[in-house]
Design an enzyme around this catalytic site. Structure first.
Site, mmCIF file in Angstrom:
data_model
loop_
_atom_site.group_PDB
_atom_site.id
_atom_site.type_symbol
_atom_site.label_atom_id
_atom_site.label_comp_id
_atom_site.label_asym_id
_atom_site.label_seq_id
_atom_site.Cartn_x
_atom_site.Cartn_y
_atom_site.Cartn_z
ATOM 1 N N GLN A 97 36.987 -10.182 -55.663
ATOM 2 C CA GLN A 97 37.808 -9.234 -54.891
ATOM 3 C C GLN A 97 39.225 -9.217 -55.447
ATOM 4 O O GLN A 97 40.063 -8.452 -55.003
ATOM 5 C CB GLN A 97 37.858 -9.667 -53.424
ATOM 6 C CG GLN A 97 36.507 -9.670 -52.747
ATOM 7 C CD GLN A 97 36.551 -10.433 -51.431
ATOM 8 O OE1 GLN A 97 36.939 -9.878 -50.413
ATOM 9 N NE2 GLN A 97 36.162 -11.681 -51.444
ATOM 10 N N ASP A 100 43.741 -9.609 -60.130
ATOM 11 C CA ASP A 100 44.713 -10.264 -61.011
ATOM 12 C C ASP A 100 44.222 -10.535 -62.433
ATOM 13 O O ASP A 100 45.016 -10.936 -63.295
ATOM 14 C CB ASP A 100 45.219 -11.570 -60.370
ATOM 15 C CG ASP A 100 44.101 -12.568 -60.036
ATOM 16 O OD1 ASP A 100 43.103 -12.617 -60.769
ATOM 17 O OD2 ASP A 100 44.258 -13.298 -59.045
ATOM 18 N N HIS A 115 37.561 -4.687 -56.396
ATOM 19 C CA HIS A 115 38.716 -3.981 -55.820
ATOM 20 C C HIS A 115 39.687 -3.468 -56.877
ATOM 21 O O HIS A 115 40.860 -3.253 -56.589
ATOM 22 C CB HIS A 115 39.445 -4.899 -54.830
ATOM 23 C CG HIS A 115 38.636 -5.239 -53.613
ATOM 24 N ND1 HIS A 115 38.935 -6.265 -52.747
ATOM 25 C CD2 HIS A 115 37.511 -4.664 -53.110
ATOM 26 C CE1 HIS A 115 38.034 -6.301 -51.769
ATOM 27 N NE2 HIS A 115 37.154 -5.348 -51.974
ATOM 28 N N GLY A 182 37.298 -19.271 -52.120
ATOM 29 C CA GLY A 182 38.626 -18.703 -51.874
ATOM 30 C C GLY A 182 38.626 -17.344 -51.226
ATOM 31 O O GLY A 182 39.525 -16.546 -51.460
ATOM 32 N N THR A 183 37.617 -17.084 -50.404
ATOM 33 C CA THR A 183 37.638 -15.809 -49.665
ATOM 34 C C THR A 183 37.329 -16.058 -48.194
ATOM 35 O O THR A 183 36.466 -16.868 -47.859
ATOM 36 C CB THR A 183 36.662 -14.755 -50.245
ATOM 37 O OG1 THR A 183 36.558 -13.664 -49.325
ATOM 38 C CG2 THR A 183 35.292 -15.303 -50.543
ATOM 39 N N PRO A 209 39.241 -24.566 -48.012
ATOM 40 C CA PRO A 209 39.784 -25.610 -47.129
ATOM 41 C C PRO A 209 39.526 -25.308 -45.649
ATOM 42 O O PRO A 209 39.494 -26.212 -44.838
ATOM 43 C CB PRO A 209 41.295 -25.590 -47.417
ATOM 44 C CG PRO A 209 41.455 -24.866 -48.708
ATOM 45 C CD PRO A 209 40.286 -23.935 -48.834
HETATM 46 P P1 NAD Z 1 42.116 -13.732 -47.834
HETATM 47 O O1 NAD Z 1 43.604 -13.841 -47.970
HETATM 48 O O2 NAD Z 1 41.562 -13.016 -46.671
HETATM 49 O O3 NAD Z 1 41.495 -15.200 -47.766
HETATM 50 C C1 NAD Z 1 41.837 -16.203 -48.655
HETATM 51 C C2 NAD Z 1 40.933 -17.392 -48.372
HETATM 52 O O4 NAD Z 1 41.188 -18.379 -49.351
HETATM 53 C C3 NAD Z 1 41.170 -18.053 -47.005
HETATM 54 O O5 NAD Z 1 39.915 -18.234 -46.375
HETATM 55 C C4 NAD Z 1 41.812 -19.388 -47.360
HETATM 56 O O6 NAD Z 1 41.428 -20.421 -46.451
HETATM 57 C C5 NAD Z 1 41.250 -19.646 -48.740
HETATM 58 N N1 NAD Z 1 42.074 -20.460 -49.603
HETATM 59 C C6 NAD Z 1 43.426 -20.576 -49.624
HETATM 60 N N2 NAD Z 1 43.806 -21.393 -50.613
HETATM 61 C C7 NAD Z 1 42.671 -21.794 -51.252
HETATM 62 C C8 NAD Z 1 42.406 -22.616 -52.379
HETATM 63 N N3 NAD Z 1 43.402 -23.190 -53.053
HETATM 64 N N4 NAD Z 1 41.116 -22.819 -52.766
HETATM 65 C C9 NAD Z 1 40.096 -22.219 -52.084
HETATM 66 N N5 NAD Z 1 40.291 -21.435 -51.011
HETATM 67 C C10 NAD Z 1 41.565 -21.204 -50.604
HETATM 68 O O7 NAD Z 1 41.605 -13.151 -49.209
HETATM 69 P P2 NAD Z 1 40.282 -12.346 -49.579
HETATM 70 O O8 NAD Z 1 39.132 -12.892 -48.817
HETATM 71 O O9 NAD Z 1 40.252 -12.276 -51.041
HETATM 72 O O10 NAD Z 1 40.513 -10.866 -49.022
HETATM 73 C C11 NAD Z 1 41.743 -10.244 -49.033
HETATM 74 C C12 NAD Z 1 41.944 -9.041 -49.940
HETATM 75 O O11 NAD Z 1 43.157 -9.315 -50.598
HETATM 76 C C13 NAD Z 1 41.007 -8.737 -51.011
HETATM 77 O O12 NAD Z 1 40.650 -7.412 -50.853
HETATM 78 C C14 NAD Z 1 41.775 -8.872 -52.333
HETATM 79 O O13 NAD Z 1 41.558 -7.748 -53.147
HETATM 80 C C15 NAD Z 1 43.183 -8.912 -51.946
HETATM 81 N N6 NAD Z 1 44.087 -9.869 -52.633
HETATM 82 C C16 NAD Z 1 43.950 -10.205 -53.957
HETATM 83 C C17 NAD Z 1 44.827 -11.108 -54.555
HETATM 84 C C18 NAD Z 1 44.663 -11.471 -56.035
HETATM 85 O O14 NAD Z 1 44.211 -10.649 -56.832
HETATM 86 N N7 NAD Z 1 45.009 -12.692 -56.427
HETATM 87 C C19 NAD Z 1 45.844 -11.685 -53.808
HETATM 88 C C20 NAD Z 1 45.975 -11.307 -52.448
HETATM 89 C C21 NAD Z 1 45.075 -10.412 -51.881
#
Ligand code: NAD
Length: 240
Positions: A97, A100, A115, A182-183, A209
């Site tokens: 999702q 990056d 996405h 991580g989702t 976590p």
């Molecule tokens: P989310 O923010 O809803 O959830 C993130 C999850 O990751 C949480 O459940 C959290 O407990 C967990 N988490 C936090 N740190 C962690 C780690 N170090 N290791 C493992 N797990 C960890 O994100 P989502 O489920 O990806 O959905 C949100 C939307 O945000 C998506 O549609 C995505 O496209 C977008 N998004 C993308 C980025 C990116 O590309 N890096 C950044 C922010 C949001």
């Protein structure tokens, strides 16, 4: 961590990863829903929508410009690298999702970006699309046709690219193991991929976590970060 299903994991012919913002958190990219999620006191969940964009394209573009800078400066962490290394031992597909591009930079060769990608931009009106790695100085940036350009990402309320989604379902339906890292599994339809995998009797493992919406359906929940858990997964394959 993986001891209880070690044998099943090693026998797996195809491992699918479903990843989200949490896997890039240890590369310094904030998640949307974490404590570090706010941007200039705006809720990113409300900025990442087509309505927010048409209400105030300049504001949304300023946010994306900052995200672009942050993401372009980031490097894959041990979690991304472990997934890439696993290709040496098993068929691996990454259904992400994230926008990056860090899985690809880490070396994963089969990545489906559900996405879109923050590198890509497109016109809101004509068919113009491009990959641009630099910052935009004019806010909002305009297309040669005179209309506003937008990031080529899927915002909340928008549909996924049909071809990418159909391919993702095929992989979810045919994997032996699905690792969900991580989702929060609250964003639809990506959060249905584990259901497709379960229907194919795949083993479901989550690395997070915190609990997720689907914790009860998991065969194994590993309550640590992805940069800690994923290298251990790969070391299990190495230490045959
Ligand atoms: P989310 O923010 O809803 O959830 C993130 C999850 O990751 C949480 O459940 C959290 O407990 C967990 N988490 C936090 N740190 C962690 C780690 N170090 N290791 C493992 N797990 C960890 O994100 P989502 O489920 O990806 O959905 C949100 C939307 O945000 C998506 O549609 C995505 O496209 C977008 N998004 C993308 C980025 C990116 O590309 N890096 C950044 C922010 C949001």
């Amino acid at each position: 961590m993986f001891d209880s299903i070690k044998d099943q994991l090693k026998k797996a012919k195809k491992i699918a990863f479903v990843t989200g913002a949490g896997i890039s958190q240890e590369s310094g990219i904030p998640t949307f829903r974490g404590n570090d999620g706010l941007w200039r006191n705006y809720d990113p969940m409300k900025l990442a929508t087509i309505d927010a964009f048409y209400d105030n394209p300049k504001l949304v573009w300023e946010w994306y410009n900052e995200r672009r800078q942050n993401i372009f400066a980031a490097e894959p962490n041990l979690g991304h690298k472990a997934i890439a290394e696993l290709e040496n031992f098993s068929e691996v597909i990454v259904l992400t999702q994230n926008i990056d591009g860090l899985h690809q930079i880490a070396g994963s060769s089969k990545v489906l970006e559900l996405h879109g990608s923050i590198v890509k931009i497109k016109c809101t009106v004509c068919n113009y699309k491009e990959e641009i790695l630099t910052e935009f100085s004019d806010m909002p940036p305009l297309c040669k046709c005179g209309n506003i350009l937008r990031p080529d990402v899927v915002w909340f309320g928008e549909g996924l690219p049909q071809d990418v989604w159909e391919e993702a379902i095929i992989h979810a339906n045919s994997c032996d193991v699905m690792i969900i890292a991580g989702t929060s599994l609250v964003v639809s339809p990506a959060n249905t991929l584990p259901i497709y995998a379960k229907q194919n009797n795949a083993i479901l493992i989550e690395i997070n976590p915190d609990e997720t919406n689907m914790t009860e359906d998991m065969d194994l929940s590993i309550r640590t970060t992805s940069a800690t858990a994923l290298p251990e997964l790969v070391s299990m394959f190495k230490n045959n």
